[in-house]
Design a protein around this motif. Structure first.
Motif, PDB file in Angstrom:
ATOM      1  N   ALA A 341      61.156  75.827  59.418  1.00 56.18           N
ATOM      2  CA  ALA A 341      61.364  76.950  60.346  1.00 56.18           C
ATOM      3  C   ALA A 341      60.134  77.144  61.220  1.00 56.18           C
ATOM      4  N   LEU A 342      58.962  77.015  60.629  1.00 50.87           N
ATOM      5  CA  LEU A 342      57.727  77.176  61.397  1.00 50.87           C
ATOM      6  C   LEU A 342      57.617  76.087  62.455  1.00 50.87           C
ATOM      7  N   ALA A 343      57.945  74.847  62.095  1.00 53.05           N
ATOM      8  CA  ALA A 343      57.874  73.745  63.051  1.00 53.05           C
ATOM      9  C   ALA A 343      58.819  73.975  64.227  1.00 53.05           C
ATOM     10  N   ALA A 344      60.031  74.455  63.950  1.00 55.32           N
ATOM     11  CA  ALA A 344      60.994  74.709  65.025  1.00 55.32           C
ATOM     12  C   ALA A 344      60.485  75.791  65.974  1.00 55.32           C
ATOM     13  N   ALA A 345      59.905  76.867  65.429  1.00 57.28           N
ATOM     14  CA  ALA A 345      59.370  77.940  66.273  1.00 57.28           C
ATOM     15  C   ALA A 345      58.181  77.448  67.089  1.00 57.28           C
ATOM     16  N   LEU A 346      57.318  76.650  66.475  1.00 58.77           N
ATOM     17  CA  LEU A 346      56.171  76.102  67.200  1.00 58.77           C
ATOM     18  C   LEU A 346      56.630  75.183  68.326  1.00 58.77           C
ATOM     19  N   ASP A 347      57.643  74.357  68.078  1.00 63.22           N
ATOM     20  CA  ASP A 347      58.169  73.489  69.134  1.00 63.22           C
ATOM     21  C   ASP A 347      58.687  74.315  70.310  1.00 63.22           C
ATOM     22  N   THR A 348      59.385  75.420  70.003  1.00 66.09           N
ATOM     23  CA  THR A 348      59.888  76.292  71.061  1.00 66.09           C
ATOM     24  C   THR A 348      58.747  76.837  71.922  1.00 66.09           C
ATOM     25  N   LEU A 349      57.696  77.285  71.276  1.00 64.05           N
ATOM     26  CA  LEU A 349      56.572  77.872  72.001  1.00 64.05           C
ATOM     27  C   LEU A 349      55.802  76.823  72.791  1.00 64.05           C
ATOM     28  N   VAL A 350      55.508  75.703  72.149  1.00 59.91           N
ATOM     29  CA  VAL A 350      54.676  74.672  72.778  1.00 59.91           C
ATOM     30  C   VAL A 350      55.371  74.039  73.978  1.00 59.91           C
ATOM     31  N   ALA A 351      56.692  73.934  73.921  1.00 57.92           N
ATOM     32  CA  ALA A 351      57.430  73.233  74.975  1.00 57.92           C
ATOM     33  C   ALA A 351      57.598  74.043  76.254  1.00 57.92           C
ATOM     34  N   ASP A 352      57.291  75.337  76.237  1.00 58.03           N
ATOM     35  CA  ASP A 352      57.657  76.208  77.360  1.00 58.03           C
ATOM     36  C   ASP A 352      56.450  77.010  77.852  1.00 58.03           C
ATOM     37  N   PRO A 353      55.715  76.524  78.858  1.00 64.61           N
ATOM     38  CA  PRO A 353      54.559  77.259  79.379  1.00 64.61           C
ATOM     39  C   PRO A 353      54.915  78.645  79.910  1.00 64.61           C
ATOM     40  N   ALA A 354      56.082  78.771  80.557  1.00 63.32           N
ATOM     41  CA  ALA A 354      56.473  80.072  81.104  1.00 63.32           C
ATOM     42  C   ALA A 354      56.714  81.078  79.989  1.00 63.32           C
ATOM     43  N   LEU A 355      57.330  80.627  78.896  1.00 63.66           N
ATOM     44  CA  LEU A 355      57.545  81.506  77.754  1.00 63.66           C
ATOM     45  C   LEU A 355      56.211  81.954  77.173  1.00 63.66           C
ATOM     46  N   ARG A 356      55.273  81.035  77.063  1.00 63.52           N
ATOM     47  CA  ARG A 356      53.961  81.389  76.515  1.00 63.52           C
ATOM     48  C   ARG A 356      53.279  82.446  77.378  1.00 63.52           C
ATOM     49  N   ALA A 357      53.324  82.268  78.680  1.00 67.20           N
ATOM     50  CA  ALA A 357      52.666  83.226  79.571  1.00 67.20           C
ATOM     51  C   ALA A 357      53.337  84.595  79.500  1.00 67.20           C
ATOM     52  N   ASP A 358      54.666  84.628  79.469  1.00 66.37           N
ATOM     53  CA  ASP A 358      55.401  85.891  79.402  1.00 66.37           C
ATOM     54  C   ASP A 358      55.101  86.625  78.099  1.00 66.37           C
ATOM     55  N   LEU A 359      55.180  85.901  76.977  1.00 67.54           N
ATOM     56  CA  LEU A 359      54.922  86.531  75.691  1.00 67.54           C
ATOM     57  C   LEU A 359      53.463  86.955  75.555  1.00 67.54           C
ATOM     58  N   GLY A 360      52.551  86.169  76.114  1.00 67.10           N
ATOM     59  CA  GLY A 360      51.139  86.542  76.061  1.00 67.10           C
ATOM     60  C   GLY A 360      50.866  87.845  76.784  1.00 67.10           C
ATOM     61  N   ALA A 361      51.476  88.014  77.961  1.00 70.30           N
ATOM     62  CA  ALA A 361      51.307  89.262  78.711  1.00 70.30           C
ATOM     63  C   ALA A 361      51.903  90.438  77.951  1.00 70.30           C
ATOM     64  N   ARG A 362      53.066  90.225  77.341  1.00 73.43           N
ATOM     65  CA  ARG A 362      53.706  91.293  76.568  1.00 73.43           C
ATOM     66  C   ARG A 362      52.916  91.609  75.302  1.00 73.43           C
ATOM     67  N   ALA A 363      52.299  90.592  74.721  1.00 72.60           N
ATOM     68  CA  ALA A 363      51.485  90.806  73.521  1.00 72.60           C
ATOM     69  C   ALA A 363      50.307  91.718  73.835  1.00 72.60           C
ATOM     70  N   ARG A 364      49.601  91.428  74.915  1.00 73.50           N
ATOM     71  CA  ARG A 364      48.457  92.279  75.265  1.00 73.50           C
ATOM     72  C   ARG A 364      48.923  93.694  75.613  1.00 73.50           C
ATOM     73  N   ALA A 365      50.031  93.809  76.309  1.00 73.78           N
ATOM     74  CA  ALA A 365      50.535  95.140  76.647  1.00 73.78           C
ATOM     75  C   ALA A 365      50.856  95.937  75.382  1.00 73.78           C
ATOM     76  N   ARG A 366      51.379  95.266  74.369  1.00 70.56           N
ATOM     77  CA  ARG A 366      51.690  95.975  73.117  1.00 70.56           C
ATOM     78  C   ARG A 366      50.419  96.470  72.443  1.00 70.56           C
ATOM     79  N   VAL A 367      49.385  95.638  72.421  1.00 71.79           N
ATOM     80  CA  VAL A 367      48.110  96.080  71.842  1.00 71.79           C
ATOM     81  C   VAL A 367      47.569  97.282  72.608  1.00 71.79           C
ATOM     82  N   LEU A 368      47.589  97.207  73.927  1.00 68.44           N
ATOM     83  CA  LEU A 368      47.039  98.295  74.740  1.00 68.44           C
ATOM     84  C   LEU A 368      47.805  99.596  74.540  1.00 68.44           C
ATOM     85  N   SER A 369      49.074  99.494  74.195  1.00 69.25           N
ATOM     86  CA  SER A 369      49.886 100.702  74.041  1.00 69.25           C
ATOM     87  C   SER A 369      49.813 101.294  72.635  1.00 69.25           C
TER      88      SER A 369
END
Length: 393
Positions: A341-369
């Motif tokens: 399961a971990l490998a499948a999730a990592l493949d999803t993240l690694v394969a998609d630069p746009a997904l990484r950037a979107d989730l990264g921005a949302r991650a920081r916004a969650r911390v700030l809030s």
């Protein structure tokens, strides 16, 4: 108001958290003290506005160290005594009735490994020991009542454990999530925006053009670095994983890397052990993502630090992790102990630069809030005020 943070550990998430809290309180004009082993001050380098007291109590058998700690706490006569690890918690709560003007607060950062599966989502992280129930269930209930302490939990999951398994009065248990310094842990200058990442990815910190992920923690059984290595061996995508941390399992993890990721695949997938990293902020700023593989957690500082840096994460759905990361990317939460399961999730993240950037921005916004040091301080100050009011009744 004099507030004393007490530590008997020299490293780990609770130490980072306690020092940040003490610095933040000093910044608000509070008479803030830290009682800790000398290694903590040496690592931190001291902090303006704080009063430091070097005091070691290395184990339950270190009677001289424990007695010295007790004498020091009595001499400081704090308004609030905040106990930040289990050993400190036993000493401080045991002393509470000899400190009639001191409000006592204990942060239950996590659960003993032999009881970890009592927290929702967690696996059993170590063998069940007969003494665990005596110390960490019956003993915790008794010493908390004896010390008339308020208990802080960084997650709802561990707070539920304290109420339903330890048997604490729910009116004396406060949920105050950990916080992170969002100025220190901030995106690096090369962090992409979601729009710009439709066609390009941040240049990784390691060799080649593979995305670079960071794993941060102690190489100890509960962190399950073995699951990380097995998952990377099962991945389809090219990736570089940098392991920042050291511990008793370092030789075993190194041997597993050599066995599961031989020379023939290292141009595509690597796991590199960096050893202990004093300051993880620069490493996180150069990465493309973060991985957490723990069998048990509460509110992990490493995950908060990565999110504040603008990193997307793949994490195990243990303890309080779904409270932190679930609102950002529930599909990237994995069952603990499951490398496929971990490998499948990592493949999803690694394969998609746009997904990484979107989730990264949302991650920081969650911390700030929700998860900054300031949020944590506000919650703790409410707990301190309640504890002091209760002490005067």
């Amino acid at each position: 108001m004099r507030v004393v943070q007490v530590l008997t550990q020299s490293g780990g998430g609770p130490v980072d958290h306690a020092v940040e809290v003490a610095v933040g309180l000093a910044g608000r004009g509070i008479d803030s003290h830290v009682v800790a082993p000398p290694d903590v001050r040496r690592r931190v380098g001291g902090s303006a506005g704080l009063t430091w007291h070097d005091q070691e109590a290395t184990s339950k058998r270190d009677l001289a160290g424990l007695a010295g700690l007790a004498r020091l706490l009595r001499s400081l006569a704090p308004d609030v005594l905040h106990l930040q690890d289990r050993r400190a918690g036993w000493v401080g709560r045991g002393l509470a009735r000899s400190l009639p003007r001191t409000a006592v607060v204990y942060t239950l950062h996590g659960v003993a490994d032999g009881l970890s599966d009592h927290v929702v989502g967690n696996l059993l992280a170590d063998r069940r020991r007969r003494r665990d129930r005596m110390y960490y269930l019956h003993g915790e209930r008794w010493i908390t009542r004896w010390g008339r302490a308020r208990v802080v939990s960084p997650s709802r999951a561990v707070a539920d454990f304290a109420v339903h398994h330890v048997g604490l009065d729910p009116s004396r248990v406060d949920v105050v999530p950990n916080g992170v310094d969002a100025d220190r842990f901030r995106p690096g200058p090369q962090a992409p925006s979601p729009a710009s990442s439709q066609t390009s990815s941040r240049a990784p910190s390691g060799t080649g053009a593979r995305p670079s992920l960071v794993w941060l923690g102690g190489l100890v059984p509960v962190k399950r670095a073995d699951v990380l290595v097995e998952a990377v061996a099962l991945m389809r995508e090219d990736v570089e994983v940098l392991v920042a941390g050291d511990g008793e399992l370092a030789p075993e993890v190194r041997a597993l890397v050599a066995a599961r990721l031989p020379e023939s695949v290292r141009e595509q997938r690597t796991v590199t052990l960096l050893g202990h990293v004093t300051d993880p902020a620069p490493l996180l700023q150069q990465a493309d993502g973060f991985v957490l593989t723990s069998a048990a957690e509460s509110c992990p500082m490493a995950l908060l630090q990565a999110m504040a840096t603008g990193l997307p994460a793949v994490a195990t759905a243990v303890g309080g992790v779904p409270e932190v990361w679930g609102p950002v990317a529930p599909d990237l939460l994995c069952p603990p102990g499951d490398p496929r399961a971990l490998a499948a999730a990592l493949d999803t993240l690694v394969a998609d630069p746009a997904l990484r950037a979107d989730l990264g921005a949302r991650a920081r916004a969650r911390v700030l809030s929700t998860y900054t040091t300031e949020h944590c301080l506000e919650g703790l100050l409410r707990t301190y005020a309640t504890a002091r009011a209760e002490r005067t009744r």
